[in-house]
Scaffold this active site. Structure first.
Site, mmCIF file in Angstrom:
data_model
loop_
_atom_site.group_PDB
_atom_site.id
_atom_site.type_symbol
_atom_site.label_atom_id
_atom_site.label_comp_id
_atom_site.label_asym_id
_atom_site.label_seq_id
_atom_site.Cartn_x
_atom_site.Cartn_y
_atom_site.Cartn_z
ATOM 1 N N TYR A 15 0.846 -1.195 0.000
ATOM 2 C CA TYR A 15 0.000 0.000 0.000
ATOM 3 C C TYR A 15 0.877 1.239 0.000
ATOM 4 O O TYR A 15 1.864 1.306 0.740
ATOM 5 C CB TYR A 15 -0.892 0.032 1.254
ATOM 6 C CG TYR A 15 -2.329 -0.312 0.936
ATOM 7 C CD1 TYR A 15 -3.013 0.395 -0.041
ATOM 8 C CD2 TYR A 15 -2.989 -1.328 1.613
ATOM 9 C CE1 TYR A 15 -4.327 0.081 -0.342
ATOM 10 C CE2 TYR A 15 -4.304 -1.637 1.307
ATOM 11 C CZ TYR A 15 -4.965 -0.933 0.335
ATOM 12 O OH TYR A 15 -6.267 -1.229 0.035
ATOM 13 N N GLU A 28 -0.568 4.875 -0.583
ATOM 14 C CA GLU A 28 -1.324 6.107 -0.830
ATOM 15 C C GLU A 28 -0.440 7.328 -0.605
ATOM 16 O O GLU A 28 0.325 7.375 0.373
ATOM 17 C CB GLU A 28 -2.526 6.214 0.113
ATOM 18 C CG GLU A 28 -3.779 5.600 -0.461
ATOM 19 C CD GLU A 28 -4.127 4.322 0.259
ATOM 20 O OE1 GLU A 28 -3.181 3.599 0.626
ATOM 21 O OE2 GLU A 28 -5.329 4.068 0.444
ATOM 22 N N ARG A 50 -1.068 -1.997 -18.918
ATOM 23 C CA ARG A 50 -2.394 -1.378 -18.972
ATOM 24 C C ARG A 50 -2.490 -0.326 -17.856
ATOM 25 O O ARG A 50 -2.325 -0.658 -16.677
ATOM 26 C CB ARG A 50 -3.414 -2.491 -18.732
ATOM 27 C CG ARG A 50 -4.724 -2.353 -19.382
ATOM 28 C CD ARG A 50 -5.319 -3.724 -19.690
ATOM 29 N NE ARG A 50 -4.894 -4.104 -21.023
ATOM 30 C CZ ARG A 50 -5.409 -3.593 -22.144
ATOM 31 N NH1 ARG A 50 -6.402 -2.737 -22.093
ATOM 32 N NH2 ARG A 50 -4.939 -3.943 -23.323
ATOM 33 N N ASP A 52 -5.995 14.271 -25.171
ATOM 34 C CA ASP A 52 -6.002 12.856 -24.802
ATOM 35 C C ASP A 52 -5.319 12.122 -25.952
ATOM 36 O O ASP A 52 -5.932 11.837 -26.973
ATOM 37 C CB ASP A 52 -7.441 12.375 -24.598
ATOM 38 C CG ASP A 52 -7.503 10.877 -24.316
ATOM 39 O OD1 ASP A 52 -6.464 10.195 -24.464
ATOM 40 O OD2 ASP A 52 -8.582 10.385 -23.949
ATOM 41 N N THR A 77 -3.237 6.591 -22.165
ATOM 42 C CA THR A 77 -3.051 5.268 -21.588
ATOM 43 C C THR A 77 -1.584 4.914 -21.815
ATOM 44 O O THR A 77 -0.892 5.552 -22.609
ATOM 45 C CB THR A 77 -3.935 4.218 -22.281
ATOM 46 O OG1 THR A 77 -3.794 4.380 -23.687
ATOM 47 C CG2 THR A 77 -5.384 4.376 -21.887
#
Ligand code: DSN
Length: 453
Positions: free
Chosen positions: A49, A51, A234, A198, A225
């Site tokens: 984790y 964050e 991905r 984009d 992406t």
């Protein structure tokens, strides 16, 4: 432990390796990653984790994660000549939502290419969450397939948007970024409007130096992406221009503060814990994109796309925009041979050529049976196919189109897709032969990697 101990899932992964190896991937948004990208994605970083951002985390034990995320940020900035990069978006959709959330208030207007014209679902399709929050206005394309800049200018004047967005998933020209900037600069209050690109489809071409970079033409933000032409895992990525401050502190709502507004919009605004195994794989992919060989790959994508477009035209296929300036081709199959895109997609799948049915700007009906198909060359270029092989693919596509036309003629219910498929069964021997030819061609160009180990 053998990889097949977990039989049920790995059986299908093995079958997918076979499918990918024996067929040719023509979907313009797909690609094949390297072994190092797969290794990073399949690493123990998935256990962690983290964050927050490098040096500013809400959990302990992030010393290695911090180094990796910073490498990813630094490489992305260098690749796209950006002041800042946020590498945490889980996807392109998340990246776009975070930018809207960073800059707009509910009800604000965003001017973007409409979906039928070639835009993306996340650019205002009514089925999305964003469209319920913001007021999307769509500009179109001209008959020759270019952005309708006059339409864009008219709509910008009328709606005074907070974001002008240039981006698409079915468009084959290089946008005139300077012209878009001029449209924004002529708004009543240009400082209230940001220019967003984009570039998910062409990010690899930009990184490879064969496509204009919107950030070098006054655009403030660029999303992408990381798995299309950029050939990474991905995921999503946001580059921005401006001053970078501590993302844990609130900043004023100014264009110069965009990098920080965006960091705060990604976390905690719209996402929780970052996927650090994917961020590590992004770092690896960005490193690969900084290598000189990536320029050759990007150049070859465009060269192959032009060759394939010419070969298709020589076979009497009608192409949207009459060709391509990037990696992507849209065939008007309805106009070319009187069949629909979904039937053609199905028939090509039967011989191991994978692409997708796609609406054309002229389509009015349901998107499930559109008039076009969309294809492109990034994945094939990664596998090493060149202009000679593009010719072979175009020949096979013509042969399949002829079989589809015959199947439609013989079909008693030609409007019904299932009946068309049954009618195509009469051509099974020809399809089998074509499939064997595509398999033989594909097997000459192995996948770069099929597993992490
Ligand atoms: N689904 C992607 C594409 O195929 O273009 C866009 O997100």
């Amino acid at each position: 432990m053998s990889k097949n101990t977990e039989g049920e899932v790995f059986k299908f992964i093995d079958q997918e390796i076979t499918r990918q190896s024996e067929g040719l991937e023509l979907i313009p948004s797909e690609n094949y990653v390297s072994k190092n990208v797969l290794r990073a994605m399949g690493s123990v970083l998935t256990n962690k984790y983290s964050e927050g951002y490098p040096g500013k985390r809400y959990y302990g034990g992030n010393q290695n994660v911090d180094e990796i995320e910073q490498i990813a940020i630094d490489r992305a900035k260098k690749l796209f000549k950006a002041d800042h990069a946020n590498v945490q978006p889980h996807s392109g959709a998340n990246a776009n939502e975070a930018v809207y959330f960073a800059w707009c208030q509910p009800g604000d207007t965003i001017l973007a290419m409409s979906l039928p014209a070639g835009g993306h679902l996340t650019h205002g399709s009514p089925v999305t969450r964003s469209a319920k929050i913001y007021n999307f206005v769509g500009y179109g394309v001209t008959e020759d397939g270019d952005i309708d800049y006059e339409d864009m200018e008219r709509l910008a004047k009328k709606h005074q948007p907070k974001i002008i967005l240039v981006g698409y998933s079915a468009f084959m020209k290089v946008p005139d970024f300077e012209r878009v900037r001029a449209i924004r600069d002529n708004l009543k209050n240009p400082e209230s409007c940001i220019l967003m690109a984009d570039m998910a489809h062409v990010a690899g071409l930009i990184a490879g130096g064969v496509h204009e970079n919107p950030l070098e033409h006054g655009f403030h933000v660029m999303t992408t992406t990381t798995h299309k032409t950029l050939r990474g895992p991905r995921g999503g990525l946001i580059m921005s221009m401006g001053t970078v401050s501590n993302p844990l502190h609130k900043v004023d709502h100014t264009i110069d503060n965009l990098p920080t507004l965006i960091d705060r919009a990604v976390f905690p605004g719209t996402q929780g814990g970052p996927l650090e195994h994917v961020i590590a794989a992004k770092a690896v992919a960005f490193g690969e994109a900084l290598e000189p060989s990536f320029h050759t790959y990007a150049k070859n994508i465009v060269k192959n796309a032009r060759a394939l477009a010419d070969d298709l035209k020589a076979h009497n296929f009608v192409l949207q925009g009459d060709g391509t300036e990037n990696h992507l081709i849209l065939i008007d199959v309805k106009r070319s041979c009187g069949i629909d895109g979904k039937f053609y997609e199905y028939a090509l799948d039967e011989i191991g050529l994978t692409l997708n049915a796609n609406s054309l700007p002229t389509d009015k009906g349901a998107a499930f049976r559109p008039s076009g198909v969309r294809l492109g060359t990034p994945a094939m270029t990664t596998r090493g196919l060149g202009e000679t092989e593009m010719q072979q693919i175009a020949d096979a596509m013509r042969a399949v189109a002829d079989l589809c036309v015959a199947a439609k003629k013989a079909c008693l219910a030609p409007d019904d897709l299932e009946s068309l498929k049954e009618s195509l069964d009469a051509s099974a021997p020809q399809l089998k032969k074509l499939r064997a030819e595509i398999k033989a061609l594909a097997e000459k160009f192995p996948l770069p990697a099929t597993g992490a180990c």
